[in-house]
Every structure is written in structure tokens, then in C-alpha cells.
Design an enzyme around this catalytic site. Structure first.
Site, PDB file in Angstrom:
ATOM      1  CB  SER A 151       2.774  -7.914   1.349  1.00 30.80           C
ATOM      2  OG  SER A 151       1.633  -7.928   2.170  1.00 30.80           O
ATOM      3  CB  THR A 156       0.448  -3.656   6.317  1.00 28.68           C
ATOM      4  OG1 THR A 156      -0.828  -3.699   5.677  1.00 28.68           O
ATOM      5  CG2 THR A 156       1.039  -2.271   6.206  1.00 28.68           C
ATOM      6  CG  ASP A 157      -2.643  -7.506   3.845  1.00 29.44           C
ATOM      7  OD1 ASP A 157      -2.962  -6.695   4.730  1.00 29.44           O
ATOM      8  OD2 ASP A 157      -3.255  -7.622   2.775  1.00 29.44           O
ATOM      9  CB  THR A 200      -0.932  -0.009   1.232  1.00 30.44           C
ATOM     10  OG1 THR A 200      -1.773  -1.139   1.111  1.00 30.44           O
ATOM     11  CG2 THR A 200      -1.790   1.234   1.328  1.00 30.44           C
TER      12      THR A 200
HETATM   13  N1  GLU Z   1      -2.800  -6.318   0.642  1.00 25.88           N
HETATM   14  C1  GLU Z   1      -1.848  -5.300   0.370  1.00 25.88           C
HETATM   15  C2  GLU Z   1      -0.443  -5.709   0.782  1.00 25.88           C
HETATM   16  O1  GLU Z   1      -0.238  -6.315   1.791  1.00 25.88           O
HETATM   17  C3  GLU Z   1      -2.212  -4.033   0.952  1.00 25.88           C
HETATM   18  C4  GLU Z   1      -2.052  -4.001   2.445  1.00 25.88           C
HETATM   19  C5  GLU Z   1      -1.029  -2.998   2.850  1.00 25.88           C
HETATM   20  O2  GLU Z   1       0.053  -2.872   2.283  1.00 25.88           O
HETATM   21  O3  GLU Z   1      -1.370  -2.282   3.773  1.00 25.88           O
HETATM   22  O4  GLU Z   1       0.482  -5.399   0.062  1.00 25.88           O
END
Ligand code: GLU
EC number: 3.5.1.1
Length: 335
Positions: free
Chosen positions: A67, A100-101, A21
Site C-alpha cells: 500500500s 495497512t500502512d 499483507t
Molecule cells: N507495507 C505493506 C502494505 O501496506 C504491508 C503492511 C500491511 O499490509 O500490513 O501493503
């Protein structure tokens, strides 16, 4: 890689970008329905004001993915690259931008496999770069500041998020959308960032980085370990299914790593096949210890305080060293 030293007073920090993100874009102002992993590393760096005042930066794009699409190949690339670059005297620290995932998984893998006492910091964002009050720029700024601080040497692989500093071992994502999405629950944070200054209050005492026994330099794959989630009436045949393709199994058990009598019986057959089974918990805090009822078979190993995905990483790395249940048990007790 040689950093073109722009300011000899400043530390030289390498940013390795993987997507997420923090590199996401969407409808101007909105925080939802965006695409992760869209901006390149140079755009990301130039979106942060005053980054060049706290460090000399070199950026490299390792990937640009959500991610959830990070693979073991990305992990090996990151660990090998950090291990290689950290030998250069003109490189002082590393920042990895990541979705973040699964950020906590990459942080723990690197905590166990990078062989340097130089700072390694992971960060990301909960809001895309195009959102009102995007959180990525401050997280990246503080991560570079942390990687450039002498206080960060020998702290293992860390995560900076929303002004908090967390250890790669203990950090967990704890919220699906708020910007303060990371915590180490009962272990607390290592410290705080206020602007570019770190304030440390805790230290992870578990072996990491230069004290970790795991060496991935000659590997191009990791032993496959699968996670089986237990719930009322959960079908034990998932254990048999996983045993056909995995070298180890982690159970995300109920309570203190518990499961049904049917699952216990299925574990006996896994012992006969030589497959280690780690008992962890779906709860998210607390400790899993040896338990006479649950560990009836020799191949059952308690995860202590590791979450299921982190227990999966440790079991996979343990299997690169040994298949002996007793030795794997000792590794879980130590790490
Ligand atoms: N699902 C995405 C990832 O993990 C977006 C979540 C994020 O980065 O906050 O890359």
C-alpha cells in the site's frame, strides 16, 4: 458487472482487491519478511471459509501492490468504480482489501468521494496469509458481513479490523506489528463485529459520501499537496522547496500545530505566492484551532482533528473547488 445470483436470500457484495499483507505470502508460519500483494483475489476469497454463506461475492483485482505504492490513480479508479457500480440495483455493498500502512488514507479519500449510501468497507491484515494465525481471513469475513448488513447503510466509508468497526474519517494505524493495529484514539470505534454480526454504538457526524461536496468524476489528477514535518531546528527551506511543486502545504507541527519563528517567516512568503498552509500536529490526538501567533498570515488554516495525511487529502480536494483561503478554512471547520 452483473452478479451471478447464487442465493437470492443473500446480499451481493463486490470485493475490490488492491494487495497488501492480506494478500501477502512468505515462509510458512512466519509473520515477518514476507512479500505483500502476492495472492490474487480469487485465492483470497477461497481462503475464507463460509464467505458464501453470508453474501454472494464478486471479486475484482484493482491492483496487487504494497500500500506504500498506492497512488492517486488507484484512488480515482476505486472511487469511480464504486460510484459506477453502486448505481446497479443488484449490488448491495463493497469491500476493499488494502495494505495497512496507508489504509486510513484511502479510507478517508473514499469517505469524501464515493457518492453512495451503500456500505463501503476497507480491511487488511497485519500477518501474511502464510503466517500461523493469519488475521486476514477473519477481517475479510467480518468486512463482507458488515458490507452486507442493513445497519451499515449511510455510515460512510468504514474500516473493519480485529473485531472493531471504525469510520474512515477517524481511523488511524496505531501499531506497527500487532494485529489490533487500528484505533480512532479519543473518538472510539463505531462498534464491534462479533463473528458476522455488527453492533453499532457511534456514528460519524462529519459530512461524507452522499453529503460530501467533492466530485472526482471528471478528474484525472488531484492538486498536489505536500507534508512538511516540524522538529527542533527543522530547516524552513523545505517549505520553499515544496512551494515550487505543490499547490498546498500541510505542516505536521509540534503540540497544537506549532513551529518555529523561522518557519512562521517562511509562511509569509508562501502567502505571497498564494499557497495555503494547513497546521496539523504530529501528536496523533487532540484538536488544532486558530491561533493568533501561528496564524499570523491569512493563508494558515487549522486542521482541527485531522492527522497530517488526512489534512493533506482534504486540502487537495478543497483545492479542486476553491483557492480562497476563507473558503478552505470553512471546509476544514465543516469536515
Ligand atoms: N507495507 C505493506 C502494505 O501496506 C504491508 C503492511 C500491511 O499490509 O500490513 O501493503
Amino acid at each position: 458487472m452483473l452478479i451471478n445470483q447464487k442465493n437470492s436470500e443473500l446480499k451481493n457484495i463486490v470485493i475490490l482487491a488492491t494487495g497488501g499483507t492480506i494478500a501477502g505470502t512468505g515462509e510458512e508460519g512466519k509473520t515477518t519478511n514476507y512479500q505483500a500483494g502476492n495472492l490474487d483475489i480469487q485465492t483470497l476469497i477461497s481462503s475464507v471459509s463460509n464467505l458464501d454463506k453470508i453474501a454472494n461475492i464478486y471479486g475484482e483485482q484493482i491492483a496487487n501492490v504494497d500500500s506504500n505504492d498506492i497512488t492517486v490513480n488507484h484512488w480515482l479508479t476505486l472511487a469511480n468504480k464504486i460510484n459506477e457500480l453502486s448505481k446497479q440495483e443488484d449490488i448491495d455493498g463493497f469491500v476493499i482489501t488494502h495494505g495497512t500502512d496507508t489504509l486510513e488514507e484511502t479510507a478517508y479519500f473514499l469517505d469524501l468521494t464515493v457518492k453512495t449510501s451503500k456500505p463501503v468497507v476497507l480491511t487488511g491484515a497485519m500477518r501474511p496469509s502464510t503466517a500461523t494465525s493469519a488475521d486476514g481471513p477473519l477481517n475479510l469475513y467480518q468486512s463482507v458481513a458488515l458490507a452486507a448488513s442493513d445497519l451499515s447503510i449511510e455510515q460512510g466509508c468504514m474500516v473493519v479490523f480485529s473485531d472493531g468497526i471504525y469510520s474512515g474519517r477517524n481511523v488511524q494505524k496505531v501499531n506497527t506489528f500487532k494485529t489490533n493495529a487500528f484505533s480512532s484514539i479519543e473518538f472510539g470505534c463505531l462498534g464491534y463485529m462479533r463473528d458476522n454480526i455488527p453492533y453499532f454504538f457511534n456514528k460519524s457526524i462529519k459530512p461524507h459520501t452522499i453529503d460530501s461536496q467533492f466530485d472526482i468524476s471528471k478528474l484525472n489528477q488531484l492538486p498536489k499537496v505536500s507534508i512538511a514535518y516540524f522538529n527542533i531546528d527543522a530547516d524552513p527551506s523545505i517549505l520553499k522547496y515544496f512551494s515550487q511543486s505543490s499547490e498546498g502545504i500541510v505542516i505536521a507541527g509540534a503540540g497544537s500545530g506549532t513551529f518555529s519563528t523561522k518557519w512562521l517567516q517562511a509562511i509569509e512568503s508562501l502567502e505571497l505566492k498564494g499557497i495555503p498552509v494547513v497546521r496539523s500536529s504530529r501528536i496523533g490526538s487532540g484538536i488544532i484551532l486558530e491561533d493568533d501567533a501561528m496564524d499570523k498570515y491569512n493563508n494558515c488554516i487549522p486542521s482541527y482533528t485531522l492527522s497530517p495525511p488526512k489534512a493533506r487529502i482534504l486540502l487537495s480536494l478543497a483545492l479542486t473547488k476553491t483557492k480562497d483561503y476563507g473558503e478552505i478554512k470553512n471546509i476544514f471547520a465543516e469536515y
